[in-house]
Design an enzyme around this catalytic site. Structure first.
Site, PDB file in Angstrom:
ATOM      1  N   GLY A 413      20.249  99.120  18.508  1.00 41.71           N
ATOM      2  CA  GLY A 413      19.166  98.224  18.821  1.00 41.71           C
ATOM      3  C   GLY A 413      19.310  97.175  19.568  1.00 41.71           C
ATOM      4  N   SER A 414      18.720  95.946  19.243  1.00 41.84           N
ATOM      5  CA  SER A 414      18.160  94.748  20.928  1.00 41.84           C
ATOM      6  C   SER A 414      18.816  94.755  21.262  1.00 41.84           C
ATOM      7  CB  SER A 414      17.326  93.768  19.326  1.00 41.84           C
ATOM      8  OG  SER A 414      16.244  93.969  18.846  1.00 41.84           O
ATOM      9  N   THR A 415      20.226  95.411  21.340  1.00 39.80           N
ATOM     10  CA  THR A 415      21.294  94.936  22.438  1.00 39.80           C
ATOM     11  C   THR A 415      20.439  96.584  24.175  1.00 39.80           C
ATOM     12  OG1 THR A 415      22.985  96.795  22.048  1.00 39.80           O
ATOM     13  CG2 THR A 415      23.165  94.729  20.934  1.00 39.80           C
ATOM     14  N   PHE A 416      19.949  96.945  23.204  1.00 34.61           N
ATOM     15  CA  PHE A 416      18.840  97.839  24.450  1.00 34.61           C
ATOM     16  C   PHE A 416      18.463  97.763  25.124  1.00 34.61           C
ATOM     17  CE2 PHE A 416      17.031 102.200  25.402  1.00 34.61           C
ATOM     18  CZ  PHE A 416      18.273 102.972  25.806  1.00 34.61           C
ATOM     19  N   LYS A 417      17.612  96.573  24.723  1.00 31.61           N
ATOM     20  CA  LYS A 417      16.990  96.008  24.966  1.00 31.61           C
ATOM     21  C   LYS A 417      16.949  95.737  26.797  1.00 31.61           C
ATOM     22  CE  LYS A 417      14.013  94.458  21.078  1.00 31.61           C
ATOM     23  NZ  LYS A 417      13.298  93.120  20.182  1.00 31.61           N
TER      24      LYS A 417
END
Length: 673
Positions: A413-417
């Site tokens: 999820g958004s931890t990859f951003k």
């Protein structure tokens, strides 16, 4: 002239016939006969050996006794391979030979160096050499009255401790629950005791009845029923108050951290026939203990113990005469991990009611401080003996307590951003200060996307990089990914270790950027930008990626074994120091800014940086479905703790907002005085 030629030919033929006849009637030498005896000895063919004994030797011992004694002693000493050489004595025709031999045993090699006399005897009209046998040819020094005893010299398995010496796997004691039949009272008392034991210990009535009915059981016998954790003092007190029930302390592998470290440490078990086949000629036997899961399995070679043994010759009274062979025991090596049991327990306490995982590292040196998988199980139950019903309950549990979650890789999820941002900044695909205009809560690059849109929760019409990170704007990072381009994005992901095995002894699932390693469609690339699509990340790998924000753009190399060696980097310069510092500053806002998605993790006195993520697993866009909650965070002033936590099925609990308070509590428990 012809007659003379015929005479010469006849003489030659006669000489050949005489030579052939002589060869056909060759009589073995004493050495050759002893060689035959040794060959049978090497095969432990005791019947053939007896047939090669002289008449005098056969009169001194019956064949059945000869075979039985050899077999009994050789089985007891675990006799194996034998190497031997036989040489003639001073005279080649007097039957004297010399034997040098080595027989492998449980206590090491037994050496033979003996003069042996063979006697020529005629049997069935044929003369041959036969061995004048003595009991010293069983084992050196033995006579007709000698006995043999084999003593096991016990060793201990190596122990596993945390970085501060706190025990994780040790050699301790367990409580064996025994019955003394003669002290169980009347039949009514006995029935009541068995019923109570069945209820308290989880053993069946049939199991207890079978144990009591064994042929060796007498009224004063100790009859083992089951073994329990020695720390269950209340349970032990209850059962030992019953008539005829006693506790016996027995040696056992003990896991003091119980469920909290179960998947990491694993457990040992007794050797099985199947495992013996997998480990031939490695010194294991049916009574050996071997690591079955976790570090107990992975470090089996270092941890395993090797019992010693001694073979002792006794006289007819049983008194010790001499030690024939002795092998000293070898203890297993102790292992000190980088794990901090305080961190391990703090994470487990936050996860134990959920399904999820927690990983903690020191981002400065790569020390792994915690690896937790939940729900869990008590490894002591496996060591002490788990009933089939108890194991079935674990196996059938829908939360899968036997599954090791910190080894897996799932959508981040958004931890990859933060990774997308690092790649975009490296290639100057985005300007971190530029406010990007984004209208509404859904977006698509063009009409070719059909009914598919990238959605966001925030309505901010203009978003720069910092805004996009702390607000977690999917559309901003989908657009950034498209600006980077599929081939560049996939290529740079490899620089961060995607598709590679993590450099750690514990096997972890590889992280992937996509199923085929490519980002060859617009929608897949856009979704990958915010950690969806086909992206999967192992939680330890995500921690290593985030360590680059602490280490001026280089990813630390993880380590699980405590060492004084200086830290090393797994991936150097995956981003510039300037980009690492910029993103570190932006990730602080994720926690500090009141609009930040992790603001509820803010701790007075401790500055945290991090990123939340709520990957969705939906069959159709716009429909409700399963979600996981992610949060990775680290303290920025003298960074010493980074925690990555994942909780499954948070769709009804606020997604990542269910995880942020848990990670906050870990930091409070570990870093606050």
């Amino acid at each position: 002239m012809n007659l003379r030629k015929f005479s010469i030919l006849s003489i030659l033929l006669l000489a050949v016939l005489v030579a052939l006849t002589a060869c056909g009637n060759h009589q073995p030498t004493a050495k050759e006969r002893m060689d035959d005896y040794v060959k049978a000895w090497q095969k432990q063919d005791f019947s053939k050996m007896y047939g090669l004994l002289s008449k005098k030797s056969q009169k001194s011992v019956k064949k059945a006794d000869f075979i039985a004694r050899y077999k009994r002693i050789y089985e007891g000493i675990e006799a194996g391979k034998m190497t031997a050489t036989v040489t003639d004595g001073k005279k080649s025709d007097d039957g004297a030979v010399h034997l040098n031999a080595s027989l492998s045993t449980v206590a090491g090699p037994v050496k033979f160096s003996q003069n042996i006399q063979l006697k020529k005897e005629k049997r069935k009209d044929t003369a041959n050499w036969y061995v004048n046998w003595t009991p010293s040819m069983i084992l050196p020094g033995m006579n007709a009255d000698s006995k043999v005893r084999v003593d096991t010299l016990p060793s201990t398995r190596g122990e596993i401790v945390d970085r501060n010496g706190k025990p994780l796997a040790i050699n301790g004691t367990a409580a064996r629950i025994d019955l003394i039949p003669g002290k169980m009272g009347t039949d009514s008392d006995k029935t009541q005791t068995i019923q109570t034991l069945t209820k308290l210990l989880g053993v069946s009535k049939e199991q207890i009845d079978t144990a009591l009915a064994a042929s060796w059981v007498k009224v004063d016998s100790l009859v083992p029923i089951t073994t329990v954790d020695a720390t269950k003092t209340d349970l032990i007190k209850k059962v030992t108050q019953l008539p005829g029930v006693v506790k016996t302390d027995v040696n056992s592998r003990v896991y003091p951290d119980n469920n909290a470290s179960a998947h990491l440490i694993g457990y040992v078990g007794t050797m099985t026939a199947e495992l013996l086949k997998k480990h031939p000629n490695e010194g294991y036997n049916a009574n050996s203990v071997i690591g079955k899961t976790g570090l107990e399995l992975l470090f089996e070679k270092q941890l395993r113990q090797r019992d010693g043994a001694s073979i002792i010759r006794l006289d007819s009274t049983g008194a010790e005469v001499e030690t024939i062979a002795k092998k000293e025991p070898v203890n297993g090596q102790n292992i000190q991990l980088t794990i901090d049991r305080n961190v391990q327990d703090a994470m487990y306490n936050q996860l134990k009611k959920d399904a999820g995982t927690g990983v903690a590292i020191d981002p400065r040196n790569g020390d792994i401080l915690g690896l937790v998988s939940a729900p869990s199980y008590n490894p002591n139950d496996f060591v002490l003996g788990m009933s089939s019903s108890a194991y079935k309950k674990l196996s059938d549990d829908p939360k899968q307590p036997l599954l090791n979650r910190f080894t897996t890789a799932t959508a981040p999820g958004s931890t990859f951003k933060a990774l997308t941002a690092a790649i975009a900044l490296t290639h100057k695909s985005i300007d971190p200060n530029q406010a990007v205009a984004i209208n509404g809560t859904k977006w698509q690059a063009n009409k070719s996307w059909g009914d598919y849109y990238v959605t966001r929760l925030d309505h901010d019409p203009k978003v720069n990089l910092q805004d996009a990170l702390y607000r977690s704007d999917n559309i901003y990072f989908a657009q950034a990914a498209l600006k980077i381009g599929g081939s560049t994005f996939a290529s740079d992901a490899k620089k961060f270790g995607f598709g590679e095995t993590l450099p750690i002894q514990y096997p972890m699932r590889k992280s992937t950027i996509s199923n085929n390693g490519k980002l060859d469609s617009q929608t897949l690339l856009a979704n990958s930008g915010y950690g969806q699509g086909q992206v999967t990340v192992n939680p330890l790998h995500l921690s290593l990626i985030y360590s680059a924000f602490v280490n001026d753009g280089s990813m630390i190399k993880p380590r699980l074994i405590k060492t004084n060696d200086p830290p090393t980097f797994w991936k150097k310069n995956v981003m510039s120091p300037e980009i690492a510092q910029l993103l570190n500053k932006d990730l602080i806002e994720v926690v500090n800014n009141p609009a930040g998605t992790a603001h509820d993790a803010k701790i007075n006195g401790i500055t945290l940086a991090g990123k939340t993520g709520t990957p969705e697993f939906k069959k159709k866009q716009g429909k409700s479905g399963r979600e996981n909650g992610w949060f990775v965070a680290y303290n920025t002033d003298n960074p010493q703790l980074m925690v990555t936590m994942v909780v499954e099925n948070t769709q009804k609990h606020g997604g990542s907002h269910y995880v942020t308070p848990k990670v906050k509590k870990v930091f409070e428990d570990v870093l606050k005085p």
